[in-house]
Design a protein around this motif. Structure first.
Motif, PDB file in Angstrom:
ATOM      1  N   MET A   1      21.612  65.925  21.783  1.00  0.00           N
ATOM      2  CA  MET A   1      20.406  66.670  21.967  1.00  0.00           C
ATOM      3  C   MET A   1      20.680  68.097  21.538  1.00  0.00           C
ATOM      4  N   ARG A   2      19.763  68.637  20.759  1.00  0.00           N
ATOM      5  CA  ARG A   2      19.857  70.033  20.321  1.00  0.00           C
ATOM      6  C   ARG A   2      18.841  70.851  21.099  1.00  0.00           C
ATOM      7  N   GLU A  37      23.725  63.057  24.436  1.00  0.00           N
ATOM      8  CA  GLU A  37      24.872  63.901  24.127  1.00  0.00           C
ATOM      9  C   GLU A  37      24.409  65.284  23.702  1.00  0.00           C
ATOM     10  N   ARG A  38      25.234  66.262  23.987  1.00  0.00           N
ATOM     11  CA  ARG A  38      24.933  67.652  23.643  1.00  0.00           C
ATOM     12  C   ARG A  38      25.431  67.959  22.235  1.00  0.00           C
ATOM     13  N   ALA A  39      24.553  68.508  21.437  1.00  0.00           N
ATOM     14  CA  ALA A  39      24.936  68.999  20.111  1.00  0.00           C
ATOM     15  C   ALA A  39      24.974  70.523  20.190  1.00  0.00           C
ATOM     16  N   HIS A  40      25.875  71.120  19.470  1.00  0.00           N
ATOM     17  CA  HIS A  40      25.986  72.578  19.516  1.00  0.00           C
ATOM     18  C   HIS A  40      25.203  73.246  18.387  1.00  0.00           C
ATOM     19  N   GLU A  41      24.661  72.436  17.469  1.00  0.00           N
ATOM     20  CA  GLU A  41      23.831  72.976  16.404  1.00  0.00           C
ATOM     21  C   GLU A  41      22.423  73.216  16.951  1.00  0.00           C
ATOM     22  N   PRO A  42      21.719  74.199  16.438  1.00  0.00           N
ATOM     23  CA  PRO A  42      20.334  74.416  16.873  1.00  0.00           C
ATOM     24  C   PRO A  42      19.423  73.332  16.304  1.00  0.00           C
ATOM     25  N   PRO A  43      18.243  73.141  16.884  1.00  0.00           N
ATOM     26  CA  PRO A  43      17.290  72.175  16.331  1.00  0.00           C
ATOM     27  C   PRO A  43      16.929  72.560  14.895  1.00  0.00           C
ATOM     28  N   GLU A  44      16.677  71.560  14.062  1.00  0.00           N
ATOM     29  CA  GLU A  44      16.299  71.808  12.673  1.00  0.00           C
ATOM     30  C   GLU A  44      14.857  71.376  12.446  1.00  0.00           C
ATOM     31  N   GLN A  45      14.122  72.194  11.727  1.00  0.00           N
ATOM     32  CA  GLN A  45      12.745  71.864  11.373  1.00  0.00           C
ATOM     33  C   GLN A  45      12.708  71.352   9.944  1.00  0.00           C
TER      34      GLN A  45
END
Length: 58
Positions: A1-2, A37-45
């Motif tokens: 999840m971001r 799960e945690r993602a360290h990247e920001p959400p992408e549009q």
């Protein structure tokens, strides 16, 4: 999840709250076996401005 957090927010506390709520929601709908799960990247549009909400693992 971001997750995109507000400036100054405690990212670990935010992640814990989001994960707990998401797991509770999935479990209530019979999908408790889903991995969150945690993602360290920001959400992408996308170029159209939408966020991809579900990404299947390979």
């Amino acid at each position: 999840m971001r997750i995109r957090s507000a400036v100054g927010a405690d990212r670990d506390q935010l992640w814990t709250a989001v994960r707990e709520e998401t797991v509770a929601l999935l479990t209530a709908h019979g999908a408790g076996q889903v991995s969150v799960e945690r993602a360290h990247e920001p959400p992408e549009q996308s170029p159209g401005g939408r966020y991809r909400s579900v990404i299947a693992s390979s």
